[in-house]
Motif scaffolding. Structure first.
Motif, short mmCIF file in Angstrom:
data_model
loop_
_atom_site.label_atom_id
_atom_site.label_comp_id
_atom_site.label_asym_id
_atom_site.label_seq_id
_atom_site.Cartn_x
_atom_site.Cartn_y
_atom_site.Cartn_z
N LYS A 174 0.88 -1.16 0.00
CA LYS A 174 0.00 0.00 0.00
C LYS A 174 0.92 1.21 0.00
O LYS A 174 1.64 1.46 0.97
CB LYS A 174 -0.90 0.01 1.23
CG LYS A 174 -1.93 -1.11 1.24
CD LYS A 174 -2.81 -1.00 2.47
CE LYS A 174 -3.86 -2.09 2.48
NZ LYS A 174 -4.72 -1.99 3.68
N LYS A 203 2.89 -0.98 4.36
CA LYS A 203 2.55 0.38 3.96
C LYS A 203 3.84 1.16 3.73
O LYS A 203 4.72 1.16 4.59
CB LYS A 203 1.71 1.09 5.03
CG LYS A 203 0.34 0.49 5.21
CD LYS A 203 -0.43 1.25 6.28
CE LYS A 203 -1.82 0.67 6.45
NZ LYS A 203 -2.58 1.40 7.46
N TYR A 243 5.24 4.99 2.65
CA TYR A 243 4.85 6.39 2.58
C TYR A 243 5.93 7.17 1.83
O TYR A 243 7.10 7.09 2.18
CB TYR A 243 4.67 6.97 3.98
CG TYR A 243 3.64 6.23 4.80
CD1 TYR A 243 2.31 6.63 4.79
CD2 TYR A 243 4.01 5.12 5.56
CE1 TYR A 243 1.37 5.94 5.53
CE2 TYR A 243 3.06 4.42 6.29
CZ TYR A 243 1.74 4.83 6.27
OH TYR A 243 0.80 4.15 6.99
N TYR A 251 1.51 5.20 -0.28
CA TYR A 251 0.87 6.49 -0.04
C TYR A 251 1.82 7.61 -0.48
O TYR A 251 2.93 7.71 0.04
CB TYR A 251 0.57 6.68 1.44
CG TYR A 251 -0.39 5.69 2.03
CD1 TYR A 251 -1.73 6.01 2.19
CD2 TYR A 251 0.05 4.44 2.44
CE1 TYR A 251 -2.62 5.10 2.75
CE2 TYR A 251 -0.82 3.52 3.00
CZ TYR A 251 -2.16 3.85 3.15
OH TYR A 251 -3.03 2.95 3.70
N THR A 254 -3.38 13.07 -0.30
CA THR A 254 -2.65 11.81 -0.21
C THR A 254 -3.22 10.87 -1.26
O THR A 254 -4.43 10.66 -1.31
CB THR A 254 -2.80 11.19 1.19
OG1 THR A 254 -2.25 12.09 2.15
CG2 THR A 254 -2.09 9.86 1.28
N GLU A 255 -2.35 10.34 -2.09
CA GLU A 255 -2.76 9.40 -3.14
C GLU A 255 -2.35 8.00 -2.71
O GLU A 255 -1.20 7.78 -2.31
CB GLU A 255 -2.07 9.77 -4.45
CG GLU A 255 -2.48 8.92 -5.61
CD GLU A 255 -1.82 9.36 -6.92
OE1 GLU A 255 -1.91 8.59 -7.88
OE2 GLU A 255 -1.21 10.44 -6.96
N LEU A 256 -3.27 7.04 -2.76
CA LEU A 256 -3.01 5.67 -2.36
C LEU A 256 -3.05 4.76 -3.58
O LEU A 256 -3.97 4.83 -4.39
CB LEU A 256 -4.06 5.20 -1.34
CG LEU A 256 -4.09 3.71 -1.02
CD1 LEU A 256 -2.79 3.25 -0.38
CD2 LEU A 256 -5.29 3.39 -0.13
N GLN A 293 2.24 11.43 -0.17
CA GLN A 293 1.74 12.55 0.61
C GLN A 293 2.37 13.83 0.09
O GLN A 293 3.58 13.97 0.06
CB GLN A 293 2.07 12.34 2.08
CG GLN A 293 1.48 11.07 2.63
CD GLN A 293 2.01 10.71 4.01
OE1 GLN A 293 3.17 10.92 4.32
NE2 GLN A 293 1.14 10.16 4.84
#
Length: 150
Positions: free
Chosen positions: A5, A81, A83, A7, A14-16, A9
């Motif tokens: 996942k 996840k 980021y 992300y 925030t685009e996932l 930012q």
């Protein structure tokens, strides 16, 4: 395979994005970075950092194959996840704009014109790279840097 996942930012939102990554190649940081740049094309032109959350819910920054491999070494991992944060650009003290190499296209990401330094191979006459692609791609020949428009 592990579900990622991712992300992105930035100031606006925030685009996932979700994708799978082959865990048997978890030490392949370069391939992972190329996947991120394909999923988030904006990052090809930005300086950014990548982080993951550990068991204590702390953000751990990674920027090397060893740090990346550490993120994937967690037992029982079904997803992770990641980021990405775009780093703010440093203000220029001389107020000059970045060099634009008009008529020159990066052979890897197709940035046109190339902004910033332009790199050319001294053997392969058709190879030109932008700064980001020069550092993401290994090339066997000597690479020359043009820092001024030419």
């Amino acid at each position: 395979m592990v579900l990622i996942k991712a992300y992105l930012q930035n100031a606006e939102a925030t685009e996932l994005r979700r994708f799978t990554f082959d865990i048997y190649h978890s030490s392949d940081y370069k391939r992972f970075l190329e996947t991120i740049l394909n999923i988030f094309p904006l990052l090809k032109y930005e300086d950014f950092s990548m982080m993951w959350r550990d068991a204590e819910d702390e953000h751990i920054t990674f920027s090397s194959a060893d740090e990346f491999s550490d993120a994937f070494s967690q037992r029982g991992l079904t997803y992770i996840k990641i980021y990405m944060r775009i780093k703010p650009r440093e203000p220029s003290l001389n107020f000059s704009k970045e060099i634009m190499h008009y008529g020159n296209t990066c052979s890897h990401c197709t940035m046109e014109p190339i902004i910033g330094s332009r790199y050319i191979c001294m053997v392969c006459s058709d190879l030109q790279l932008c700064t980001k692609c020069k550092f993401l791609n290994h090339h066997e020949h000597f690479i020359y840097r043009y820092s001024s428009s030419s």
